[in-house]
Enzyme design. Structure first.
Site, PDB file in Angstrom:
ATOM      1  N   LYS A 107       0.864  -1.191   0.000  1.00 36.64           N
ATOM      2  CA  LYS A 107       0.000   0.000   0.000  1.00 36.64           C
ATOM      3  C   LYS A 107       0.890   1.227   0.000  1.00 36.64           C
ATOM      4  O   LYS A 107       2.013   1.192   0.505  1.00 36.64           O
ATOM      5  CB  LYS A 107      -0.894   0.023   1.239  1.00 36.64           C
ATOM      6  CG  LYS A 107      -2.132   0.872   1.082  1.00 36.64           C
ATOM      7  CD  LYS A 107      -3.221   0.166   0.300  1.00 36.64           C
ATOM      8  CE  LYS A 107      -4.452   0.993   0.113  1.00 36.64           C
ATOM      9  NZ  LYS A 107      -5.576   0.186  -0.379  1.00 36.64           N
TER      10      LYS A 107
HETATM   11  P1  NAD Z   1     -12.881   8.328  -2.588  1.00 37.89           P
HETATM   12  O1  NAD Z   1     -11.885   9.352  -2.225  1.00 37.89           O
HETATM   13  O2  NAD Z   1     -13.317   8.192  -3.997  1.00 37.89           O
HETATM   14  O3  NAD Z   1     -14.218   8.506  -1.727  1.00 37.89           O
HETATM   15  C1  NAD Z   1     -14.246   8.662  -0.347  1.00 37.89           C
HETATM   16  C2  NAD Z   1     -15.547   9.372  -0.016  1.00 37.89           C
HETATM   17  O4  NAD Z   1     -15.716   9.418   1.394  1.00 37.89           O
HETATM   18  C3  NAD Z   1     -15.569  10.810  -0.525  1.00 37.89           C
HETATM   19  O5  NAD Z   1     -16.818  11.064  -1.138  1.00 37.89           O
HETATM   20  C4  NAD Z   1     -15.379  11.631   0.740  1.00 37.89           C
HETATM   21  O6  NAD Z   1     -15.961  12.906   0.661  1.00 37.89           O
HETATM   22  C5  NAD Z   1     -16.058  10.743   1.764  1.00 37.89           C
HETATM   23  N1  NAD Z   1     -15.600  10.990   3.127  1.00 37.89           N
HETATM   24  C6  NAD Z   1     -14.360  11.302   3.556  1.00 37.89           C
HETATM   25  N2  NAD Z   1     -14.351  11.483   4.881  1.00 37.89           N
HETATM   26  C7  NAD Z   1     -15.606  11.254   5.296  1.00 37.89           C
HETATM   27  C8  NAD Z   1     -16.234  11.278   6.560  1.00 37.89           C
HETATM   28  N3  NAD Z   1     -15.557  11.564   7.666  1.00 37.89           N
HETATM   29  N4  NAD Z   1     -17.557  10.987   6.628  1.00 37.89           N
HETATM   30  C9  NAD Z   1     -18.258  10.708   5.516  1.00 37.89           C
HETATM   31  N5  NAD Z   1     -17.713  10.667   4.292  1.00 37.89           N
HETATM   32  C10 NAD Z   1     -16.405  10.942   4.179  1.00 37.89           C
HETATM   33  O7  NAD Z   1     -12.290   6.952  -2.020  1.00 37.89           O
HETATM   34  P2  NAD Z   1     -12.657   5.472  -2.466  1.00 37.89           P
HETATM   35  O8  NAD Z   1     -11.690   5.054  -3.491  1.00 37.89           O
HETATM   36  O9  NAD Z   1     -14.117   5.357  -2.711  1.00 37.89           O
HETATM   37  O10 NAD Z   1     -12.261   4.681  -1.125  1.00 37.89           O
HETATM   38  C11 NAD Z   1     -13.145   4.591  -0.018  1.00 37.89           C
HETATM   39  C12 NAD Z   1     -12.719   3.407   0.845  1.00 37.89           C
HETATM   40  O11 NAD Z   1     -12.736   2.215   0.041  1.00 37.89           O
HETATM   41  C13 NAD Z   1     -11.312   3.498   1.434  1.00 37.89           C
HETATM   42  O12 NAD Z   1     -11.309   2.839   2.682  1.00 37.89           O
HETATM   43  C14 NAD Z   1     -10.491   2.687   0.451  1.00 37.89           C
HETATM   44  O13 NAD Z   1      -9.305   2.170   1.030  1.00 37.89           O
HETATM   45  C15 NAD Z   1     -11.470   1.598   0.105  1.00 37.89           C
HETATM   46  N6  NAD Z   1     -11.188   0.914  -1.159  1.00 37.89           N
HETATM   47  C16 NAD Z   1     -11.140   1.586  -2.348  1.00 37.89           C
HETATM   48  C17 NAD Z   1     -10.907   0.880  -3.527  1.00 37.89           C
HETATM   49  C18 NAD Z   1     -10.922   1.545  -4.878  1.00 37.89           C
HETATM   50  O14 NAD Z   1     -10.868   0.825  -5.877  1.00 37.89           O
HETATM   51  N7  NAD Z   1     -11.023   2.848  -4.986  1.00 37.89           N
HETATM   52  C19 NAD Z   1     -10.676  -0.496  -3.482  1.00 37.89           C
HETATM   53  C20 NAD Z   1     -10.741  -1.156  -2.260  1.00 37.89           C
HETATM   54  C21 NAD Z   1     -10.996  -0.440  -1.107  1.00 37.89           C
END
Ligand code: NAD
Length: 476
Positions: A107
Protein backbone atom coordinates in the site's frame (compact mmCIF):
# COMPACT_ATOMS: atom_id res chain seq x y z
CA UNK A 1 -11.49 8.64 14.70
CA UNK A 2 -10.57 6.33 17.57
CA UNK A 3 -10.40 6.94 21.30
CA UNK A 4 -7.08 6.63 23.12
CA UNK A 5 -8.11 3.27 24.61
CA UNK A 6 -8.69 2.00 21.14
CA UNK A 7 -5.85 0.28 19.28
CA UNK A 8 -4.45 1.93 16.17
CA UNK A 9 -5.63 0.74 12.76
CA UNK A 10 -2.60 -1.52 12.37
CA UNK A 11 -3.01 -2.95 15.85
CA UNK A 12 -6.67 -3.51 15.09
CA UNK A 13 -5.79 -5.52 11.98
CA UNK A 14 -3.23 -7.49 14.01
CA UNK A 15 -5.79 -8.21 16.74
CA UNK A 16 -8.19 -9.58 14.16
CA UNK A 17 -5.35 -11.61 12.65
CA UNK A 18 -4.47 -12.96 16.10
CA UNK A 19 -8.05 -14.02 16.74
CA UNK A 20 -7.85 -16.17 13.61
CA UNK A 21 -4.35 -17.64 14.01
CA UNK A 22 -5.27 -18.75 17.54
CA UNK A 23 -7.51 -21.27 15.78
CA UNK A 24 -4.78 -22.43 13.40
CA UNK A 25 -1.92 -24.83 13.77
CA UNK A 26 0.87 -22.95 12.04
CA UNK A 27 4.51 -24.01 12.34
CA UNK A 28 6.37 -22.05 15.06
CA UNK A 29 7.40 -18.62 13.85
CA UNK A 30 5.33 -18.62 10.68
CA UNK A 31 2.52 -16.71 12.35
CA UNK A 32 4.92 -13.86 13.16
CA UNK A 33 6.40 -13.97 9.64
CA UNK A 34 2.99 -13.59 8.05
CA UNK A 35 1.77 -10.90 10.46
CA UNK A 36 4.67 -8.45 10.28
CA UNK A 37 5.11 -5.88 7.57
CA UNK A 38 8.26 -6.66 5.54
CA UNK A 39 9.29 -3.09 4.82
CA UNK A 40 8.02 0.46 4.74
CA UNK A 41 9.77 3.09 2.70
CA UNK A 42 9.29 6.71 3.69
CA UNK A 43 10.19 9.43 1.24
CA UNK A 44 10.27 13.18 1.64
CA UNK A 45 10.61 15.13 -1.55
CA UNK A 46 10.32 18.73 -2.61
CA UNK A 47 8.33 20.25 -5.46
CA UNK A 48 8.55 23.89 -6.46
CA UNK A 49 4.98 25.24 -6.35
CA UNK A 50 3.65 28.78 -6.26
CA UNK A 51 7.15 30.24 -5.97
CA UNK A 52 8.35 28.09 -3.06
CA UNK A 53 9.59 24.58 -2.44
CA UNK A 54 7.01 22.43 -0.70
CA UNK A 55 8.05 19.21 0.97
CA UNK A 56 5.76 16.18 0.82
CA UNK A 57 5.90 12.92 2.76
CA UNK A 58 4.97 9.65 1.10
CA UNK A 59 5.03 5.97 1.99
CA UNK A 60 5.09 2.65 0.22
CA UNK A 61 4.73 -0.33 2.47
CA UNK A 62 5.32 -3.94 1.44
CA UNK A 63 3.59 -6.29 3.81
CA UNK A 64 4.19 -9.68 2.23
CA UNK A 65 6.17 -10.88 -0.78
CA UNK A 66 5.01 -14.49 -0.68
CA UNK A 67 3.81 -13.70 -4.20
CA UNK A 68 5.13 -11.00 -6.52
CA UNK A 69 4.39 -8.46 -7.69
CA UNK A 70 2.95 -6.99 -4.54
CA UNK A 71 -0.18 -4.94 -5.01
CA UNK A 72 -2.06 -2.15 -3.30
CA UNK A 73 -3.47 1.29 -3.86
CA UNK A 74 -1.97 4.73 -3.36
CA UNK A 75 -3.96 7.02 -1.08
CA UNK A 76 -3.86 10.81 -1.05
CA UNK A 77 -5.03 12.17 2.28
CA UNK A 78 -3.68 14.56 4.93
CA UNK A 79 -4.23 11.78 7.50
CA UNK A 80 -1.91 9.28 5.79
CA UNK A 81 0.77 7.95 8.13
CA UNK A 82 2.97 4.89 8.45
CA UNK A 83 0.66 2.93 10.74
CA UNK A 84 -2.28 3.39 8.37
CA UNK A 85 -0.28 2.42 5.28
CA UNK A 86 1.03 -0.70 7.02
CA UNK A 87 -2.45 -1.72 8.14
CA UNK A 88 -3.76 -1.28 4.61
CA UNK A 89 -0.81 -3.23 3.17
CA UNK A 90 -1.54 -6.14 5.55
CA UNK A 91 -5.19 -6.12 4.48
CA UNK A 92 -4.04 -6.29 0.85
CA UNK A 93 -2.07 -9.47 1.57
CA UNK A 94 -5.11 -11.17 3.09
CA UNK A 95 -7.48 -9.79 0.46
CA UNK A 96 -5.38 -10.98 -2.49
CA UNK A 97 -5.10 -14.44 -0.95
CA UNK A 98 -8.84 -14.61 -0.27
CA UNK A 99 -9.88 -13.74 -3.83
CA UNK A 100 -6.99 -15.65 -5.39
CA UNK A 101 -5.24 -12.82 -7.17
CA UNK A 102 -1.57 -13.81 -7.43
CA UNK A 103 -0.10 -10.87 -5.52
CA UNK A 104 1.55 -10.06 -2.25
CA UNK A 105 0.27 -7.11 -0.23
CA UNK A 106 1.40 -3.51 -0.43
CA UNK A 107 0.00 0.00 0.00
CA UNK A 108 1.13 3.54 -0.54
CA UNK A 109 0.14 6.94 0.68
CA UNK A 110 0.95 10.57 0.18
CA UNK A 111 0.26 12.99 2.98
CA UNK A 112 -1.63 15.62 1.01
CA UNK A 113 -5.10 17.10 0.68
CA UNK A 114 -5.59 16.90 -3.10
CA UNK A 115 -8.36 19.53 -2.94
CA UNK A 116 -5.73 22.15 -2.09
CA UNK A 117 -3.94 21.79 -5.44
CA UNK A 118 -4.91 22.34 -9.05
CA UNK A 119 -4.55 19.64 -11.69
CA UNK A 120 -1.20 20.83 -12.97
CA UNK A 121 0.27 20.95 -9.46
CA UNK A 122 -1.10 17.50 -8.64
CA UNK A 123 0.49 16.13 -11.79
CA UNK A 124 3.90 17.48 -10.81
CA UNK A 125 3.58 16.14 -7.27
CA UNK A 126 2.37 12.72 -8.49
CA UNK A 127 5.10 12.39 -11.09
CA UNK A 128 7.75 13.25 -8.53
CA UNK A 129 6.32 10.75 -6.02
CA UNK A 130 6.16 8.11 -8.78
CA UNK A 131 9.79 8.84 -9.69
CA UNK A 132 10.89 8.33 -6.09
CA UNK A 133 9.04 5.00 -5.87
CA UNK A 134 9.95 3.73 -9.35
CA UNK A 135 13.66 4.27 -8.91
CA UNK A 136 13.51 1.89 -5.94
CA UNK A 137 11.36 -0.69 -7.80
CA UNK A 138 8.41 0.22 -5.59
CA UNK A 139 6.55 0.76 -8.83
CA UNK A 140 7.38 -2.03 -11.26
CA UNK A 141 5.33 -4.45 -13.42
CA UNK A 142 6.87 -7.53 -11.82
CA UNK A 143 7.68 -6.14 -8.37
CA UNK A 144 5.11 -3.66 -7.14
CA UNK A 145 1.93 -2.55 -8.89
CA UNK A 146 -0.07 0.31 -7.33
CA UNK A 147 -3.72 1.20 -7.99
CA UNK A 148 -6.14 3.96 -6.99
CA UNK A 149 -7.38 4.41 -3.44
CA UNK A 150 -8.93 7.28 -1.50
CA UNK A 151 -8.11 10.60 -3.16
CA UNK A 152 -6.67 9.09 -6.34
CA UNK A 153 -8.20 7.78 -9.54
CA UNK A 154 -7.59 7.14 -13.24
CA UNK A 155 -5.89 10.48 -13.78
CA UNK A 156 -3.18 9.89 -11.17
CA UNK A 157 -2.66 6.32 -12.40
CA UNK A 158 -2.12 7.61 -15.97
CA UNK A 159 0.56 10.04 -14.71
CA UNK A 160 2.26 7.25 -12.77
CA UNK A 161 2.21 4.91 -15.79
CA UNK A 162 3.64 7.61 -18.01
CA UNK A 163 6.32 8.51 -15.49
CA UNK A 164 7.38 4.86 -15.24
CA UNK A 165 7.45 4.53 -19.04
CA UNK A 166 9.66 7.63 -19.33
CA UNK A 167 12.09 6.08 -16.88
CA UNK A 168 12.00 2.63 -18.53
CA UNK A 169 11.84 3.38 -22.22
CA UNK A 170 12.54 -0.17 -23.40
CA UNK A 171 10.25 -2.02 -21.01
CA UNK A 172 7.57 -3.56 -23.23
CA UNK A 173 5.44 -4.28 -20.15
CA UNK A 174 5.67 -0.76 -18.76
CA UNK A 175 1.90 -0.30 -18.75
CA UNK A 176 1.53 -3.15 -16.26
CA UNK A 177 3.38 -1.07 -13.64
CA UNK A 178 0.11 0.34 -12.29
CA UNK A 179 -3.60 -0.48 -12.60
CA UNK A 180 -6.73 1.64 -12.59
CA UNK A 181 -5.54 3.57 -15.65
CA UNK A 182 -7.90 5.18 -18.16
CA UNK A 183 -8.73 2.97 -21.16
CA UNK A 184 -6.62 5.04 -23.54
CA UNK A 185 -3.60 4.60 -21.27
CA UNK A 186 -3.90 0.82 -21.03
CA UNK A 187 -6.77 0.48 -18.57
CA UNK A 188 -9.58 -2.04 -18.61
CA UNK A 189 -13.30 -1.43 -19.00
CA UNK A 190 -15.10 -1.77 -15.69
CA UNK A 191 -12.19 -0.91 -13.37
CA UNK A 192 -13.61 2.40 -12.13
CA UNK A 193 -16.84 0.75 -11.03
CA UNK A 194 -15.17 -2.48 -9.89
CA UNK A 195 -15.04 -2.07 -6.12
CA UNK A 196 -18.64 -0.86 -5.88
CA UNK A 197 -19.71 -3.57 -8.32
CA UNK A 198 -17.93 -6.10 -6.11
CA UNK A 199 -19.91 -4.86 -3.09
CA UNK A 200 -23.11 -5.45 -5.07
CA UNK A 201 -22.02 -8.97 -6.11
CA UNK A 202 -21.00 -9.72 -2.51
CA UNK A 203 -24.45 -8.75 -1.22
CA UNK A 204 -26.19 -10.70 -3.97
CA UNK A 205 -24.19 -13.78 -3.03
CA UNK A 206 -24.96 -13.28 0.67
CA UNK A 207 -28.68 -13.13 -0.09
CA UNK A 208 -28.46 -16.34 -2.13
CA UNK A 209 -28.01 -18.17 1.18
CA UNK A 210 -31.17 -17.93 3.30
CA UNK A 211 -29.39 -19.48 6.31
CA UNK A 212 -26.85 -16.66 6.22
CA UNK A 213 -29.54 -14.02 5.88
CA UNK A 214 -31.36 -15.59 8.83
CA UNK A 215 -28.27 -15.03 11.03
CA UNK A 216 -28.91 -11.28 10.68
CA UNK A 217 -32.57 -11.56 11.65
CA UNK A 218 -33.50 -10.29 8.19
CA UNK A 219 -35.43 -12.36 5.70
CA UNK A 220 -36.23 -12.48 2.04
CA UNK A 221 -34.33 -11.02 -0.84
CA UNK A 222 -32.04 -8.06 -1.30
CA UNK A 223 -34.86 -6.19 -3.02
CA UNK A 224 -36.56 -3.61 -0.82
CA UNK A 225 -33.86 -3.55 1.86
CA UNK A 226 -33.10 -0.16 3.43
CA UNK A 227 -29.47 0.82 3.07
CA UNK A 228 -27.34 3.60 4.57
CA UNK A 229 -24.06 4.42 2.82
CA UNK A 230 -21.20 6.39 4.29
CA UNK A 231 -18.99 8.07 1.66
CA UNK A 232 -20.31 8.66 -1.86
CA UNK A 233 -16.88 8.49 -3.48
CA UNK A 234 -15.74 5.92 -5.98
CA UNK A 235 -16.70 2.85 -3.95
CA UNK A 236 -19.80 4.15 -2.15
CA UNK A 237 -21.28 5.83 -5.22
CA UNK A 238 -21.00 2.79 -7.46
CA UNK A 239 -22.23 0.39 -4.78
CA UNK A 240 -25.25 2.61 -3.99
CA UNK A 241 -25.98 3.25 -7.66
CA UNK A 242 -25.96 -0.41 -8.72
CA UNK A 243 -27.83 -1.62 -5.65
CA UNK A 244 -30.59 0.94 -6.10
CA UNK A 245 -30.84 0.75 -9.90
CA UNK A 246 -30.45 -3.00 -10.36
CA UNK A 247 -31.42 -4.70 -7.11
CA UNK A 248 -34.29 -2.55 -5.92
CA UNK A 249 -32.76 -1.53 -2.59
CA UNK A 250 -33.62 1.81 -1.07
CA UNK A 251 -30.74 4.10 -0.23
CA UNK A 252 -32.35 5.73 2.80
CA UNK A 253 -29.23 7.50 4.05
CA UNK A 254 -26.06 9.02 2.59
CA UNK A 255 -23.32 10.26 4.91
CA UNK A 256 -20.64 12.60 3.60
CA UNK A 257 -17.91 14.80 5.11
CA UNK A 258 -20.24 17.74 5.78
CA UNK A 259 -23.25 15.85 7.10
CA UNK A 260 -25.88 13.34 6.11
CA UNK A 261 -29.08 13.04 4.10
CA UNK A 262 -31.92 10.81 5.23
CA UNK A 263 -35.09 9.90 3.37
CA UNK A 264 -37.07 6.80 4.38
CA UNK A 265 -38.57 6.74 0.88
CA UNK A 266 -35.12 6.40 -0.69
CA UNK A 267 -32.67 8.95 -2.09
CA UNK A 268 -31.81 9.42 -5.76
CA UNK A 269 -28.16 8.36 -5.79
CA UNK A 270 -27.36 9.93 -9.17
CA UNK A 271 -28.88 13.27 -8.17
CA UNK A 272 -27.07 13.33 -4.82
CA UNK A 273 -23.82 12.41 -6.54
CA UNK A 274 -24.23 15.24 -9.05
CA UNK A 275 -24.95 17.62 -6.15
CA UNK A 276 -21.78 16.56 -4.32
CA UNK A 277 -19.71 17.00 -7.50
CA UNK A 278 -21.05 20.51 -7.91
CA UNK A 279 -21.11 21.66 -4.27
CA UNK A 280 -18.48 19.56 -2.49
CA UNK A 281 -20.95 18.08 0.02
CA UNK A 282 -24.54 17.04 0.65
CA UNK A 283 -25.64 20.23 2.41
CA UNK A 284 -28.32 22.12 0.49
CA UNK A 285 -29.56 19.10 -1.46
CA UNK A 286 -33.29 19.51 -2.04
CA UNK A 287 -34.67 16.11 -1.00
CA UNK A 288 -34.39 14.30 2.30
CA UNK A 289 -33.57 15.64 5.73
CA UNK A 290 -30.09 17.09 6.18
CA UNK A 291 -28.18 16.72 9.43
CA UNK A 292 -24.74 18.23 9.99
CA UNK A 293 -23.90 15.37 12.37
CA UNK A 294 -23.22 12.79 9.68
CA UNK A 295 -21.75 10.12 11.93
CA UNK A 296 -25.01 9.94 13.92
CA UNK A 297 -26.68 8.37 10.88
CA UNK A 298 -24.41 5.34 11.26
CA UNK A 299 -26.65 4.58 14.24
CA UNK A 300 -29.98 4.93 12.43
CA UNK A 301 -32.43 2.10 11.74
CA UNK A 302 -31.68 0.34 8.47
CA UNK A 303 -31.25 -3.19 7.13
CA UNK A 304 -27.77 -2.84 5.69
CA UNK A 305 -25.03 -0.36 6.58
CA UNK A 306 -22.29 0.27 4.03
CA UNK A 307 -19.35 2.22 5.44
CA UNK A 308 -17.48 3.21 2.27
CA UNK A 309 -15.38 6.18 3.36
CA UNK A 310 -12.57 5.59 5.81
CA UNK A 311 -11.31 3.46 8.68
CA UNK A 312 -12.27 3.43 12.33
CA UNK A 313 -15.72 5.01 11.97
CA UNK A 314 -17.43 2.29 14.01
CA UNK A 315 -15.52 1.97 17.22
CA UNK A 316 -15.76 1.68 21.01
CA UNK A 317 -17.61 4.98 21.22
CA UNK A 318 -20.55 4.19 18.94
CA UNK A 319 -20.67 0.45 18.15
CA UNK A 320 -23.21 -0.26 20.89
CA UNK A 321 -25.67 2.14 19.25
CA UNK A 322 -25.30 0.88 15.67
CA UNK A 323 -28.59 -0.81 14.84
CA UNK A 324 -27.93 -2.29 11.39
CA UNK A 325 -28.17 -6.10 11.57
CA UNK A 326 -25.89 -6.43 8.54
CA UNK A 327 -22.79 -4.35 7.80
CA UNK A 328 -20.76 -4.72 4.65
CA UNK A 329 -17.32 -3.12 4.95
CA UNK A 330 -16.85 -1.41 1.60
CA UNK A 331 -14.07 0.75 3.07
CA UNK A 332 -10.91 -0.75 4.52
CA UNK A 333 -11.04 -1.14 8.29
CA UNK A 334 -14.20 0.88 9.01
CA UNK A 335 -14.80 -1.14 12.18
CA UNK A 336 -12.11 -1.24 14.87
CA UNK A 337 -11.30 -4.47 16.70
CA UNK A 338 -13.18 -3.14 19.75
CA UNK A 339 -16.18 -2.09 17.68
CA UNK A 340 -16.16 -5.48 15.98
CA UNK A 341 -16.35 -7.28 19.31
CA UNK A 342 -19.31 -5.21 20.51
CA UNK A 343 -21.20 -5.73 17.25
CA UNK A 344 -20.53 -9.47 17.16
CA UNK A 345 -21.81 -9.89 20.71
CA UNK A 346 -25.01 -8.18 19.64
CA UNK A 347 -25.44 -10.61 16.75
CA UNK A 348 -24.65 -8.18 13.95
CA UNK A 349 -23.32 -9.93 10.85
CA UNK A 350 -20.29 -8.22 9.30
CA UNK A 351 -19.17 -8.95 5.75
CA UNK A 352 -15.49 -8.14 6.14
CA UNK A 353 -13.49 -5.61 4.13
CA UNK A 354 -10.93 -8.05 2.80
CA UNK A 355 -13.77 -9.73 0.91
CA UNK A 356 -16.30 -6.94 0.49
CA UNK A 357 -14.05 -4.46 -1.31
CA UNK A 358 -11.92 -6.99 -3.20
CA UNK A 359 -13.62 -6.12 -6.50
CA UNK A 360 -11.03 -3.41 -7.11
CA UNK A 361 -8.00 -5.64 -6.85
CA UNK A 362 -9.77 -8.38 -8.79
CA UNK A 363 -10.34 -6.16 -11.82
CA UNK A 364 -6.88 -4.66 -11.34
CA UNK A 365 -5.61 -8.21 -11.75
CA UNK A 366 -7.52 -8.50 -15.03
CA UNK A 367 -6.02 -5.17 -16.16
CA UNK A 368 -2.50 -6.33 -15.29
CA UNK A 369 -3.03 -9.57 -17.24
CA UNK A 370 -4.40 -7.54 -20.17
CA UNK A 371 -1.33 -5.28 -20.10
CA UNK A 372 1.04 -8.25 -20.04
CA UNK A 373 -0.79 -10.02 -22.85
CA UNK A 374 -1.07 -6.80 -24.89
CA UNK A 375 -4.55 -7.63 -26.11
CA UNK A 376 -8.05 -6.66 -25.08
CA UNK A 377 -10.20 -9.40 -23.55
CA UNK A 378 -12.63 -10.93 -26.04
CA UNK A 379 -10.85 -9.65 -29.16
CA UNK A 380 -9.96 -13.11 -30.47
CA UNK A 381 -13.13 -15.05 -29.66
CA UNK A 382 -16.05 -12.62 -29.72
CA UNK A 383 -17.02 -12.92 -33.40
CA UNK A 384 -16.26 -16.63 -33.48
CA UNK A 385 -18.61 -17.09 -30.54
CA UNK A 386 -21.28 -15.09 -32.36
CA UNK A 387 -20.84 -17.21 -35.50
CA UNK A 388 -21.34 -20.43 -33.52
CA UNK A 389 -24.43 -19.04 -31.85
CA UNK A 390 -25.77 -17.99 -35.24
CA UNK A 391 -25.24 -21.55 -36.46
CA UNK A 392 -27.35 -22.91 -33.63
CA UNK A 393 -30.14 -20.37 -34.08
CA UNK A 394 -30.24 -21.05 -37.86
CA UNK A 395 -30.47 -24.77 -37.17
CA UNK A 396 -33.28 -24.31 -34.62
CA UNK A 397 -35.22 -22.19 -37.09
CA UNK A 398 -34.68 -24.75 -39.89
CA UNK A 399 -35.84 -27.64 -37.66
CA UNK A 400 -38.87 -25.67 -36.60
CA UNK A 401 -39.91 -24.88 -40.14
CA UNK A 402 -39.01 -28.32 -41.63
CA UNK A 403 -40.94 -30.18 -38.95
CA UNK A 404 -43.89 -27.87 -39.29
CA UNK A 405 -43.98 -27.36 -35.49
CA UNK A 406 -43.70 -23.60 -35.92
CA UNK A 407 -41.68 -22.79 -32.80
CA UNK A 408 -40.84 -19.18 -32.33
CA UNK A 409 -38.00 -17.92 -30.21
CA UNK A 410 -38.92 -15.61 -27.36
CA UNK A 411 -38.65 -11.88 -28.00
CA UNK A 412 -35.08 -10.57 -27.69
CA UNK A 413 -33.70 -14.12 -27.41
CA UNK A 414 -31.83 -13.91 -30.69
CA UNK A 415 -30.45 -10.49 -29.95
CA UNK A 416 -29.21 -11.52 -26.49
CA UNK A 417 -27.99 -14.99 -27.41
CA UNK A 418 -26.19 -14.05 -30.60
CA UNK A 419 -24.07 -11.32 -29.10
CA UNK A 420 -20.55 -12.44 -28.14
CA UNK A 421 -19.17 -11.13 -24.87
CA UNK A 422 -17.20 -7.87 -24.96
CA UNK A 423 -14.55 -6.84 -22.47
CA UNK A 424 -17.02 -5.34 -19.98
CA UNK A 425 -19.15 -8.48 -19.88
CA UNK A 426 -16.06 -10.64 -19.42
CA UNK A 427 -14.75 -8.40 -16.63
CA UNK A 428 -18.09 -8.48 -14.82
CA UNK A 429 -18.35 -12.23 -15.26
CA UNK A 430 -14.84 -12.72 -13.88
CA UNK A 431 -15.60 -10.41 -10.97
CA UNK A 432 -18.91 -12.09 -10.18
CA UNK A 433 -17.26 -15.50 -10.23
CA UNK A 434 -14.47 -14.27 -7.96
CA UNK A 435 -16.87 -12.79 -5.40
CA UNK A 436 -19.08 -15.88 -5.35
CA UNK A 437 -16.16 -18.29 -5.04
CA UNK A 438 -14.50 -16.28 -2.27
CA UNK A 439 -17.77 -15.97 -0.35
CA UNK A 440 -18.35 -19.69 -0.60
CA UNK A 441 -14.83 -20.39 0.69
CA UNK A 442 -15.51 -18.12 3.68
CA UNK A 443 -18.93 -19.50 4.47
CA UNK A 444 -17.68 -23.09 4.27
CA UNK A 445 -15.39 -22.23 7.20
CA UNK A 446 -18.03 -20.10 8.94
CA UNK A 447 -20.57 -22.93 8.95
CA UNK A 448 -18.12 -25.82 8.87
CA UNK A 449 -16.13 -25.17 12.05
CA UNK A 450 -17.65 -25.01 15.49
CA UNK A 451 -14.99 -22.62 16.73
CA UNK A 452 -15.72 -20.04 13.99
CA UNK A 453 -18.62 -17.70 14.66
CA UNK A 454 -18.14 -14.87 12.19
CA UNK A 455 -17.23 -14.18 8.59
CA UNK A 456 -14.16 -12.12 9.44
CA UNK A 457 -12.40 -14.95 11.24
CA UNK A 458 -13.49 -17.28 8.44
CA UNK A 459 -11.97 -14.91 5.87
CA UNK A 460 -8.70 -14.68 7.80
CA UNK A 461 -8.54 -18.47 8.17
CA UNK A 462 -8.93 -18.97 4.42
CA UNK A 463 -6.41 -16.31 3.47
CA UNK A 464 -3.78 -16.99 6.15
CA UNK A 465 -3.99 -20.68 5.23
CA UNK A 466 -3.22 -19.79 1.62
CA UNK A 467 -0.36 -17.46 2.51
CA UNK A 468 1.08 -20.16 4.79
CA UNK A 469 0.84 -22.69 1.94
CA UNK A 470 2.73 -20.30 -0.29
CA UNK A 471 5.54 -19.91 2.25
CA UNK A 472 5.63 -23.68 2.76
CA UNK A 473 5.98 -24.20 -1.00
CA UNK A 474 8.92 -21.77 -0.98
CA UNK A 475 10.56 -23.91 1.70
CA UNK A 476 10.24 -21.37 4.50
P1 NAD B 1 -12.88 8.33 -2.59
O1 NAD B 1 -11.89 9.35 -2.22
O2 NAD B 1 -13.32 8.19 -4.00
O3 NAD B 1 -14.22 8.51 -1.73
C1 NAD B 1 -14.25 8.66 -0.35
C2 NAD B 1 -15.55 9.37 -0.02
O4 NAD B 1 -15.72 9.42 1.39
C3 NAD B 1 -15.57 10.81 -0.52
O5 NAD B 1 -16.82 11.06 -1.14
C4 NAD B 1 -15.38 11.63 0.74
O6 NAD B 1 -15.96 12.91 0.66
C5 NAD B 1 -16.06 10.74 1.76
N1 NAD B 1 -15.60 10.99 3.13
C6 NAD B 1 -14.36 11.30 3.56
N2 NAD B 1 -14.35 11.48 4.88
C7 NAD B 1 -15.61 11.25 5.30
C8 NAD B 1 -16.23 11.28 6.56
N3 NAD B 1 -15.56 11.56 7.67
N4 NAD B 1 -17.56 10.99 6.63
C9 NAD B 1 -18.26 10.71 5.52
N5 NAD B 1 -17.71 10.67 4.29
C10 NAD B 1 -16.40 10.94 4.18
O7 NAD B 1 -12.29 6.95 -2.02
P2 NAD B 1 -12.66 5.47 -2.47
O8 NAD B 1 -11.69 5.05 -3.49
O9 NAD B 1 -14.12 5.36 -2.71
O10 NAD B 1 -12.26 4.68 -1.13
C11 NAD B 1 -13.15 4.59 -0.02
C12 NAD B 1 -12.72 3.41 0.85
O11 NAD B 1 -12.74 2.22 0.04
C13 NAD B 1 -11.31 3.50 1.43
O12 NAD B 1 -11.31 2.84 2.68
C14 NAD B 1 -10.49 2.69 0.45
O13 NAD B 1 -9.30 2.17 1.03
C15 NAD B 1 -11.47 1.60 0.10
N6 NAD B 1 -11.19 0.91 -1.16
C16 NAD B 1 -11.14 1.59 -2.35
C17 NAD B 1 -10.91 0.88 -3.53
C18 NAD B 1 -10.92 1.54 -4.88
O14 NAD B 1 -10.87 0.82 -5.88
N7 NAD B 1 -11.02 2.85 -4.99
C19 NAD B 1 -10.68 -0.50 -3.48
C20 NAD B 1 -10.74 -1.16 -2.26
C21 NAD B 1 -11.00 -0.44 -1.11
Amino acid sequence: MTTSSEPTFRQSVDLMFNRAVALMDLPPGLEEKIRVCNATYTVRFGVRLRGEIRTFTGYRSVHSEHMEPVKGGIRYSPEVHQDEVEALAALMTYKCALVETPFGGSKGGLCIDPREYDEHELERITRRFAYELAKRDLIHPSQNVPAPDMGTGEREMAWIADQYARMNTTDINARACVTGKPINAGGIVGRVEATGRGVQYALREFFRHPEDVAMTGLSGRLEGKRVIVQGLGNVGYHAAKFLSEEDGVQITGIIERDGALFDPAGLDVEAVHRWIQAHGGVKGYADGAFSPDGAALLEAECDILIPAALEGVINLTNAARVKAPLIIEAANGPITAGGDEILRKRGCVIIPDMFANAGGVTVSYFEWVKNLSHIRFGRMQRRQEEARHQLLVDELERLSSDSGVGWTLSPNFKERYLRGADELELVRSGLDDTMRTAYQAMRAVWHGREDVHDLRVAAYLVSIGRVAESYRAKGL
